[in-house]
Structure formats: structure tokens, C-alpha cells
Motif scaffolding. Structure first.
Motif, mmCIF file in Angstrom:
data_model
loop_
_atom_site.group_PDB
_atom_site.id
_atom_site.type_symbol
_atom_site.label_atom_id
_atom_site.label_comp_id
_atom_site.label_asym_id
_atom_site.label_seq_id
_atom_site.Cartn_x
_atom_site.Cartn_y
_atom_site.Cartn_z
ATOM 1 N N SER A 10 -0.685 -11.451 9.845
ATOM 2 C CA SER A 10 -2.094 -11.122 9.703
ATOM 3 C C SER A 10 -2.394 -9.866 10.513
ATOM 4 O O SER A 10 -1.982 -9.761 11.667
ATOM 5 C CB SER A 10 -2.924 -12.301 10.226
ATOM 6 N N ASN A 48 -2.797 -9.134 -0.489
ATOM 7 C CA ASN A 48 -2.444 -9.796 0.761
ATOM 8 C C ASN A 48 -3.718 -10.100 1.542
ATOM 9 O O ASN A 48 -4.285 -9.239 2.214
ATOM 10 C CB ASN A 48 -1.498 -8.932 1.593
ATOM 11 N N THR A 49 -4.187 -11.344 1.468
ATOM 12 C CA THR A 49 -5.454 -11.716 2.104
ATOM 13 C C THR A 49 -5.339 -11.892 3.612
ATOM 14 O O THR A 49 -6.313 -12.213 4.271
ATOM 15 C CB THR A 49 -6.017 -13.008 1.474
ATOM 16 N N SER A 50 -4.167 -11.684 4.178
ATOM 17 C CA SER A 50 -4.037 -11.740 5.633
ATOM 18 C C SER A 50 -4.326 -10.374 6.275
ATOM 19 O O SER A 50 -4.263 -10.229 7.480
ATOM 20 C CB SER A 50 -2.636 -12.222 6.030
ATOM 21 N N ARG A 51 -4.679 -9.390 5.460
ATOM 22 C CA ARG A 51 -5.034 -8.058 5.965
ATOM 23 C C ARG A 51 -6.541 -7.857 5.839
ATOM 24 O O ARG A 51 -7.129 -8.118 4.795
ATOM 25 C CB ARG A 51 -4.323 -6.961 5.180
#
Length: 186
Positions: free
Chosen positions: A126, A152-155
């Protein structure tokens, strides 16, 4: 007082560490090239200092998943140092946690920085372009954050959490899972 200009720091764990600046002292870190594995610049416990300026640098952090381009940390935002993070030409973070991280800082000025979040070997990490946590009266303007994919939803481009009276304007975010994230007392 500290003035660090036109230096090259290559293959280091931390490029610049500044702590303990007190009343009537200052730090000026400008126009340097830093290639580090953990911190490009780490400023902490500078409560009451006249000013701390980090500007015009090229910073790359690559090697550790906890890497941060520029970290500014104080124990309480009511007695923080005076910080300006501006005009940094490029803050490139490969698999690190943040381009710029502000923790418990009063009235930080973060403007006109170019931040790139790059993918390396640890794709699930993340990371945030600009992270504001526990700050008061932060002014975050005219920064650019670029990731490498929107899937990428961790960014996150810019995150502001548990902070009060923050002003955020004229920033751009591209190719991150979330552009802006706000949580708690904003």
C-alpha cells in the motif's frame, strides 16, 4: 542550523536526517540528488524551529517496502516545527509507503512537488503519494502524483486523516486506485 545544497547521496539507507532543531534554528535542504532505500529525507522532533525547507531535490527511494521519499514527523502538532516541502523535481518511490508523509505537523506547506509511485517486486504494498495524518492547518497545493495503474486499489494519490482545517487545492492525481482519501476529522 543546517544548509545542505548541491550534494549527491547514492546507495544510502537515509539521505538526510534532521532532528533536534529548536528555537531560532533552521534547516535548508535544497537541490540535492538522493538515492536511498528507506528515507530520502527524514525530519523529526524539530519543535519550535524557525523553518525547515526541503526543496528542489531529486529523490528516489527503492529497496524497502517501508520506504518514504520525505517524512516529516512531530510528537504533537501544537508544538511542531515550521515545514515547507516544495518544488521537489521528482520524488520517486518504488514499492514504498509514501512520497511525502506528514505526521502531527502544524501548518505544513506542501506545494509544487512531482511524486511518482512505481511498481517494483512487491505489488501488493500500500502506498500514498502524499499522506497527511494528525496535522492541523496543512496547505497542500499544486502537487502532481502519478501511479502506474488505476486497478491497484492499495495506491492512493493524497490521503488526509485525523487532521483539522486542511486546505487542499489544485493537485493532480493519475493512475492510482484512489485519487483522494479523507478520513475522520477533516
Amino acid at each position: 542550523d543546517l544548509i545542505l545544497q548541491y550534494c549527491i547521496m547514492d546507495n544510502v539507507r537515509t539521505g538526510v536526517e534532521c532532528s533536534g532543531n529548536k528555537y531560532r534554528q533552521y534547516a535548508l535542504v535544497t537541490d540535492n540528488t538522493i538515492n536511498a532505500t528507506l528515507y530520502g529525507a527524514l525530519f523529526y522532533n524539530n519543535a519550535g524551529s524557525d523553518y525547515n525547507i526541503i526543496a528542489g531535490n531529486f529523490i528516489k527511494v527503492d529497496g524497502l517496502s517501508s520506504g518514504v521519499g520525505i517524512a516529516v514527523r512531530e510528537s504533537k502538532n501544537s508544538v511542531s516545527g515550521n515545514y515547507e516541502v516544495a518544488w521537489n523535481h521528482e520524488i520517486r518511490v518504488v514499492d514504498g509507503t509514501a512520497g511525502i508523509e506528514l505526521l502531527n505537523v502544524a501548518s505544513p506547506q506542501v506545494r509544487c512537488n512531482v511524486i511518482k509511485l512505481d511498481e517494483g517486486d512487491e505489488q501488493a504494498i500500500s502506498s500514498t503519494g502524499i499522506s497527511v495524518l494528525g496535522c492541523s492547518f496543512a496547505n497542500i497545493t499544486q502537487n502532481s502524483v502519478t501511479g502506474y495503474t488505476r486497478s491497484n486499489t492499495s495506491r492512493v494519490g493524497l490521503s488526509c486523516q485525523v487532521s483539522t482545517s486542511c486546505q487542499i487545492g489544485c493537485n493532480s492525481v493519475d493512475s492510482t486506485g484512489y485519487g483522494f482519501h479523507f478520513g475522520s476529522s477533516n
